[in-house]
Design a protein around this motif. Structure first.
Motif, short mmCIF file in Angstrom:
data_model
loop_
_atom_site.label_atom_id
_atom_site.label_comp_id
_atom_site.label_asym_id
_atom_site.label_seq_id
_atom_site.Cartn_x
_atom_site.Cartn_y
_atom_site.Cartn_z
N GLY A 92 84.60 54.58 34.93
CA GLY A 92 84.20 53.17 35.04
C GLY A 92 84.71 52.44 36.27
O GLY A 92 84.42 51.26 36.46
N ILE A 119 78.18 52.23 33.75
CA ILE A 119 77.37 51.59 34.81
C ILE A 119 76.08 51.02 34.23
O ILE A 119 75.72 49.86 34.48
CB ILE A 119 77.05 52.60 35.95
N TYR A 138 67.38 53.79 27.75
CA TYR A 138 67.30 55.09 27.03
C TYR A 138 68.62 55.84 27.21
O TYR A 138 69.02 56.12 28.35
CB TYR A 138 66.14 55.93 27.59
N ASP A 139 69.27 56.12 26.09
CA ASP A 139 70.48 56.94 26.11
C ASP A 139 70.57 57.66 24.77
O ASP A 139 70.97 57.08 23.76
CB ASP A 139 71.72 56.07 26.34
N PRO A 140 70.16 58.94 24.74
CA PRO A 140 70.08 59.65 23.45
C PRO A 140 71.43 59.94 22.82
O PRO A 140 71.50 60.34 21.66
CB PRO A 140 69.37 60.96 23.82
N VAL A 190 73.09 58.53 34.71
CA VAL A 190 73.51 59.64 33.85
C VAL A 190 74.46 60.56 34.63
O VAL A 190 74.41 60.61 35.86
CB VAL A 190 72.27 60.47 33.40
N THR A 245 70.53 66.69 32.31
CA THR A 245 69.93 65.72 33.24
C THR A 245 69.47 66.36 34.55
O THR A 245 68.87 65.68 35.38
CB THR A 245 70.93 64.60 33.57
N VAL A 258 71.94 59.04 46.46
CA VAL A 258 72.39 60.42 46.27
C VAL A 258 71.18 61.34 46.44
O VAL A 258 70.04 60.94 46.19
CB VAL A 258 73.03 60.60 44.88
N ILE A 264 77.15 55.62 48.81
CA ILE A 264 78.17 54.57 48.93
C ILE A 264 77.97 53.46 47.89
O ILE A 264 78.59 52.39 48.02
CB ILE A 264 78.19 53.94 50.35
N1 LIG Z 1 76.58 56.68 43.76
C1 LIG Z 1 77.84 56.43 43.49
O1 LIG Z 1 78.59 55.99 44.34
C2 LIG Z 1 78.37 56.68 42.13
C3 LIG Z 1 77.73 57.53 41.24
N2 LIG Z 1 78.23 57.73 39.97
C4 LIG Z 1 77.49 58.59 39.04
O2 LIG Z 1 77.02 57.78 37.96
C5 LIG Z 1 77.14 58.53 36.75
C6 LIG Z 1 77.19 57.57 35.56
O3 LIG Z 1 78.38 56.81 35.60
P1 LIG Z 1 78.92 55.99 34.32
O4 LIG Z 1 77.88 55.09 33.78
O5 LIG Z 1 80.20 55.38 34.70
O6 LIG Z 1 79.16 57.18 33.30
P2 LIG Z 1 79.30 57.10 31.72
O7 LIG Z 1 79.82 58.42 31.29
O8 LIG Z 1 80.05 55.87 31.34
O9 LIG Z 1 77.79 56.94 31.22
C7 LIG Z 1 76.82 57.92 31.34
C8 LIG Z 1 75.84 57.75 30.19
O10 LIG Z 1 74.76 58.65 30.36
C9 LIG Z 1 74.35 59.06 29.07
N3 LIG Z 1 73.54 60.26 29.14
C10 LIG Z 1 73.93 61.55 29.25
N4 LIG Z 1 72.85 62.37 29.27
C11 LIG Z 1 71.76 61.57 29.21
C12 LIG Z 1 70.36 61.82 29.21
N5 LIG Z 1 69.85 63.07 29.27
N6 LIG Z 1 69.52 60.76 29.17
C13 LIG Z 1 70.00 59.50 29.10
N7 LIG Z 1 71.31 59.20 29.05
C14 LIG Z 1 72.19 60.23 29.12
C15 LIG Z 1 75.65 59.23 28.30
O11 LIG Z 1 75.44 59.17 26.90
C16 LIG Z 1 76.47 58.05 28.82
O12 LIG Z 1 76.36 56.94 27.97
C17 LIG Z 1 78.43 59.34 36.97
O13 LIG Z 1 78.46 60.49 36.15
C18 LIG Z 1 78.34 59.70 38.44
O14 LIG Z 1 77.70 60.93 38.59
C19 LIG Z 1 79.37 57.10 39.55
C20 LIG Z 1 80.04 56.25 40.41
C21 LIG Z 1 79.63 56.00 41.76
#
Ligand SMILES: NC(=O)C1=CN([C@@H]2O[C@H](COP(=O)(O)OP(=O)(O)OC[C@H]3O[C@@H](n4cnc5c(N)ncnc54)[C@H](O)[C@@H]3O)[C@@H](O)[C@H]2O)C=CC1
Ligand SMILES: O=C(O)C(=O)[C@H](O)COP(=O)(O)O
Length: 378
Positions: free
Chosen positions: A118, A154, A172-174, A200, A215, A262, A284
């Motif tokens: 987070g 996020i 959508y979040d299964p 995700v 994913t 990304v 970024i």
């Molecule tokens: N571009 C950037 O600078 C950044 C990218 N990220 C990426 O963002 C991703 C998400 O970050 P957070 O929200 O903090 O993670 P989080 O773990 O808090 O949330 C991810 C959510 O995705 C859900 N999820 C998993 N598989 C799924 C699917 N097939 N369909 C729908 N939902 C699904 C999970 O249940 C979870 O609620 C990180 O894993 C990271 O890869 C994170 C920070 C910075």
């Protein structure tokens, strides 16, 4: 079982040197990791060896035999990296994503792992709001239907910003229970949104990071075909969540507006893909001063917990005053898009094209030299 005690039996107390190998892109390393902040009983000297994340190798870890490894997202941590290392007791990743870390292997070796869940959730959500309002300023006046795939830290932060702007959220979040924002199927989000943002983790059908809802290539040719041509697609999660070849073909056909932070083949990007994107930035989205410092703080706090010492440094002691309030920006179209000039980041990336691509070295350099922006205060 491996020894998790940081004090080697051969060392007398208070003569201990703690050696840390750290990714040079971790913010304020020396402020957070020193004798005072870690407790002098654990380390009379703290040696920090900083290295570019992609240059943290098995050889380096075997040669230095550090106690602690601090990384960001570009260092794969697995058996190959640690096979010849016998000293690391703690791995901290100052990032949200953990797809680069084989946590099962670390557990087997009894190496403690901590990430920074987070830490940059507001920064990434603000990146998404800014990109939408930069591309479609009409959504200041008109309600937008925002599709959010993944409603964790996020996604749910973004959903709250969207609700504050009077937008409708289709989420959508299964893996989470139904809720105000987790209110739609994947197909509904794809077919009914004006903009779709992906939040995700990167997961697979099998192996490390496997999930019942993988994913990898979640957004494939079929999903893109079902998405209306004027739906904006935004990916600030991980590159391989979208099938890049299918995306290029879809943009050729639909002229869809696509925002990528990304990339499937990051850190390289082909000029051909870049030329088709409406906004492109070099990973970024989370790079604010607040997001980066929070990441460091979280792994510092986790290491303190292992040492059983009370953390003595808070990121707030390092942050300049922040006067930027969401309560004001959300009513002011001009100020919000000027607050973060996302097109400047896009142009800096495009300027790096040479011989048909942005090279990995140039991509990484943009990230290393990034002028950390500020978060607005929610
Ligand atoms: N571009 C950037 O600078 C950044 C990218 N990220 C990426 O963002 C991703 C998400 O970050 P957070 O929200 O903090 O993670 P989080 O773990 O808090 O949330 C991810 C959510 O995705 C859900 N999820 C998993 N598989 C799924 C699917 N097939 N369909 C729908 N939902 C699904 C999970 O249940 C979870 O609620 C990180 O894993 C990271 O890869 C994170 C920070 C910075
Ligand atoms: O937190 C994450 O996950 C991210 O993707 C980071 O914000 C980017 O991390 P680095 O690539 O700088 O390690």
């Amino acid at each position: 079982m491996a020894d998790t005690n940081f004090t080697k039996s051969t060392d007398a107390p208070n003569t201990r040197a703690l050696t840390i190998i750290a990714d040079i892109n971790i913010a304020s390393l020396n402020d957070f990791f020193n004798v005072e902040t870690l407790g002098a009983e654990h380390a009379q000297t703290v040696n920090i060896i900083t290295v570019a994340g992609r240059e943290i190798t098995a050889q380096l870890l075997a040669d230095v035999q550090p106690d602690v490894l601090l990384i960001r997202s570009v260092t794969p941590v697995n058996a190959a990296l640690l096979a010849d290392n016998h000293s690391v007791k703690f791995v901290g990743s100052a990032t949200i994503g953990t797809d680069h870390v084989d946590q099962a292997y670390l557990a087997e070796r009894n190496i403690i792992f901590a990430n920074a869940a987070g830490c940059s959730k507001h920064s990434v959500a603000q990146y998404v709001v800014t990109s939408i309002l930069t591309l479609r300023p009409q959504y200041w006046q008109q309600p937008l239907v925002l599709g959010i795939i993944g409603l964790g830290n996020i996604g749910s932060t973004l959903a709250q910003y969207a609700a504050d702007l009077g937008w409708q959220v289709l989420g959508y979040d299964p893996l989470l229970p139904e809720s105000k924002f987790n209110n739609a199927s994947f197909d509904e989000v794809i077919a009914q949104s004006h903009a779709i943002s992906l939040h995700v983790p990167l997961t697979h059908t099998e192996g490390m990071n496997s999930s019942p809802y993988p994913t990898h290539h979640l957004i494939d040719g079929a999903a893109l075909a079902a998405m209306p041509a004027d739906t904006i697609l935004i990916n600030s999660a991980r590159g391989p969540v979208i099938d890049a070849a299918a995306l290029e073909a879809n943009i050729d056909k639909t002229a869809r507006q696509v925002v990528l932070d990304v990339f499937e083949h990051e850190p390289q990007i082909t000029e051909q893909l870049l030329s088709k994107l409406t906004i492109a930035t070099p990973h970024i989205a989370g790079y604010t001063l607040e997001g980066k410092l929070r990441g460091t703080q979280m792994i510092y706090d986790a290491l303190c917990e292992q040492f059983n010492v009370t953390p003595t440094l808070s990121m707030h002691q390092l942050l300049p005053v922040n006067m930027y309030q969401w309560s004001e920006l959300k009513h002011n179209a001009d100020r919000l898009v000027k607050f973060y000039d996302i097109m400047r980041d896009d142009q800096l990336l495009r300027k790096k094209v040479s011989d048909g691509q942005v090279s990995g070295a140039d991509f990484d350099q943009l990230r290393r030299d990034y002028h950390l922006r500020r978060e607005w205060q929610a």
